[in-house]
Design a protein around this motif. Structure first.
Motif, PDB file in Angstrom:
ATOM      1  N   ALA A  28       2.301  13.096   0.220  1.00 51.45           N
ATOM      2  CA  ALA A  28       0.986  12.810   0.791  1.00 51.45           C
ATOM      3  C   ALA A  28       1.095  11.528   1.606  1.00 51.45           C
ATOM      4  O   ALA A  28       2.040  10.768   1.462  1.00 51.45           O
ATOM      5  CB  ALA A  28      -0.048  12.647  -0.315  1.00 51.45           C
ATOM      6  N   ILE A  29       0.112  11.300   2.438  1.00 50.81           N
ATOM      7  CA  ILE A  29       0.048  10.063   3.202  1.00 50.81           C
ATOM      8  C   ILE A  29      -0.888   9.113   2.457  1.00 50.81           C
ATOM      9  O   ILE A  29      -2.032   9.471   2.176  1.00 50.81           O
ATOM     10  CB  ILE A  29      -0.453  10.316   4.632  1.00 50.81           C
ATOM     11  CG1 ILE A  29       0.503  11.251   5.361  1.00 50.81           C
ATOM     12  CG2 ILE A  29      -0.605   8.997   5.383  1.00 50.81           C
ATOM     13  CD1 ILE A  29       0.003  11.739   6.690  1.00 50.81           C
ATOM     14  N   ILE A  30      -0.401   7.928   2.150  1.00 53.18           N
ATOM     15  CA  ILE A  30      -1.202   6.941   1.424  1.00 53.18           C
ATOM     16  C   ILE A  30      -1.447   5.761   2.346  1.00 53.18           C
ATOM     17  O   ILE A  30      -0.507   5.169   2.876  1.00 53.18           O
ATOM     18  CB  ILE A  30      -0.483   6.478   0.141  1.00 53.18           C
ATOM     19  CG1 ILE A  30      -0.256   7.664  -0.785  1.00 53.18           C
ATOM     20  CG2 ILE A  30      -1.306   5.390  -0.556  1.00 53.18           C
ATOM     21  CD1 ILE A  30       0.616   7.359  -1.970  1.00 53.18           C
ATOM     22  N   LEU A  31      -2.718   5.440   2.568  1.00 53.20           N
ATOM     23  CA  LEU A  31      -3.105   4.286   3.357  1.00 53.20           C
ATOM     24  C   LEU A  31      -3.571   3.201   2.400  1.00 53.20           C
ATOM     25  O   LEU A  31      -4.547   3.389   1.675  1.00 53.20           O
ATOM     26  CB  LEU A  31      -4.235   4.657   4.332  1.00 53.20           C
ATOM     27  CG  LEU A  31      -3.904   5.724   5.369  1.00 53.20           C
ATOM     28  CD1 LEU A  31      -5.158   6.112   6.134  1.00 53.20           C
ATOM     29  CD2 LEU A  31      -2.837   5.236   6.313  1.00 53.20           C
ATOM     30  N   GLU A  32      -2.866   2.082   2.382  1.00 49.56           N
ATOM     31  CA  GLU A  32      -3.224   0.964   1.516  1.00 49.56           C
ATOM     32  C   GLU A  32      -3.996  -0.057   2.330  1.00 49.56           C
ATOM     33  O   GLU A  32      -3.482  -0.593   3.308  1.00 49.56           O
ATOM     34  CB  GLU A  32      -1.974   0.324   0.926  1.00 49.56           C
ATOM     35  CG  GLU A  32      -1.246   1.200  -0.042  1.00 49.56           C
ATOM     36  CD  GLU A  32      -0.039   0.515  -0.648  1.00 49.56           C
ATOM     37  OE1 GLU A  32       0.368  -0.551  -0.157  1.00 49.56           O
ATOM     38  OE2 GLU A  32       0.497   1.063  -1.622  1.00 49.56           O
ATOM     39  N   LEU A  33      -5.226  -0.324   1.925  1.00 50.90           N
ATOM     40  CA  LEU A  33      -6.096  -1.274   2.612  1.00 50.90           C
ATOM     41  C   LEU A  33      -6.135  -2.575   1.830  1.00 50.90           C
ATOM     42  O   LEU A  33      -6.425  -2.578   0.635  1.00 50.90           O
ATOM     43  CB  LEU A  33      -7.509  -0.699   2.743  1.00 50.90           C
ATOM     44  CG  LEU A  33      -8.581  -1.619   3.285  1.00 50.90           C
ATOM     45  CD1 LEU A  33      -8.261  -2.041   4.720  1.00 50.90           C
ATOM     46  CD2 LEU A  33      -9.938  -0.944   3.223  1.00 50.90           C
ATOM     47  N   SER A  34      -5.830  -3.662   2.506  1.00 47.20           N
ATOM     48  CA  SER A  34      -5.871  -4.986   1.898  1.00 47.20           C
ATOM     49  C   SER A  34      -6.781  -5.872   2.735  1.00 47.20           C
ATOM     50  O   SER A  34      -6.655  -5.910   3.966  1.00 47.20           O
ATOM     51  CB  SER A  34      -4.457  -5.564   1.844  1.00 47.20           C
ATOM     52  OG  SER A  34      -4.491  -6.871   1.343  1.00 47.20           O
ATOM     53  N   VAL A  35      -7.710  -6.564   2.073  1.00 50.26           N
ATOM     54  CA  VAL A  35      -8.638  -7.463   2.762  1.00 50.26           C
ATOM     55  C   VAL A  35      -8.650  -8.802   2.029  1.00 50.26           C
ATOM     56  O   VAL A  35      -8.072  -8.944   0.954  1.00 50.26           O
ATOM     57  CB  VAL A  35     -10.070  -6.876   2.823  1.00 50.26           C
ATOM     58  CG1 VAL A  35     -10.102  -5.593   3.630  1.00 50.26           C
ATOM     59  CG2 VAL A  35     -10.637  -6.628   1.445  1.00 50.26           C
ATOM     60  N   ALA A  36      -9.331  -9.785   2.612  1.00 48.54           N
ATOM     61  CA  ALA A  36      -9.464 -11.090   1.972  1.00 48.54           C
ATOM     62  C   ALA A  36     -10.216 -10.937   0.645  1.00 48.54           C
ATOM     63  O   ALA A  36     -11.033 -10.024   0.483  1.00 48.54           O
ATOM     64  CB  ALA A  36     -10.200 -12.054   2.886  1.00 48.54           C
ATOM     65  N   ASP A  37      -9.946 -11.833  -0.290  1.00 48.18           N
ATOM     66  CA  ASP A  37     -10.588 -11.765  -1.606  1.00 48.18           C
ATOM     67  C   ASP A  37     -12.112 -11.809  -1.500  1.00 48.18           C
ATOM     68  O   ASP A  37     -12.810 -11.125  -2.237  1.00 48.18           O
ATOM     69  CB  ASP A  37     -10.101 -12.911  -2.492  1.00 48.18           C
ATOM     70  CG  ASP A  37      -8.654 -12.733  -2.915  1.00 48.18           C
ATOM     71  OD1 ASP A  37      -8.168 -11.580  -2.901  1.00 48.18           O
ATOM     72  OD2 ASP A  37      -8.012 -13.740  -3.251  1.00 48.18           O
ATOM     73  N   GLU A  38     -12.634 -12.601  -0.572  1.00 47.13           N
ATOM     74  CA  GLU A  38     -14.089 -12.724  -0.412  1.00 47.13           C
ATOM     75  C   GLU A  38     -14.713 -11.427   0.109  1.00 47.13           C
ATOM     76  O   GLU A  38     -15.903 -11.185  -0.091  1.00 47.13           O
ATOM     77  CB  GLU A  38     -14.453 -13.856   0.554  1.00 47.13           C
ATOM     78  CG  GLU A  38     -13.869 -15.207   0.226  1.00 47.13           C
ATOM     79  CD  GLU A  38     -12.484 -15.403   0.824  1.00 47.13           C
ATOM     80  OE1 GLU A  38     -12.277 -15.100   2.008  1.00 47.13           O
ATOM     81  OE2 GLU A  38     -11.601 -15.853   0.078  1.00 47.13           O
TER      82      GLU A  38
END
Length: 78
Positions: A28-38
């Motif tokens: 499968a294709i996995i998209l990992e989204l990472s953003v700032a803690d806030e």
């Protein structure tokens, strides 16, 4: 799909420069989204409603793909 997820996430957060999307491909294709803690709360939403909406948009955009696409919201590892 990486561009679509990046656009949606940057539209929601206060720190769009800290949005990172990584793509992993296997069965499968996995998209990992990472953003700032806030901004984590803004991407997840109350009871996960925003996260569910993001996953629904990505799933609809990739409906004709042969591989399933999953969105994972991950904490930034420091």
């Amino acid at each position: 799909m990486q561009e679509l997820l990046t656009f949606v996430a940057k539209s929601l957060v206060d720190h769009p420069d800290q949005v990172v999307v990584r793509e992993t491909e296997a069965e499968a294709i996995i998209l990992e989204l990472s953003v700032a803690d806030e901004d984590m709360g803004k991407v997840i939403g109350k009871q996960g409603r925003i996260a569910k909406a993001i996953r629904t948009v990505i799933k609809a955009a990739t409906a004709k793909n042969s591989k399933p696409v999953y969105v994972e919201i991950v904490e930034d590892e420091k």
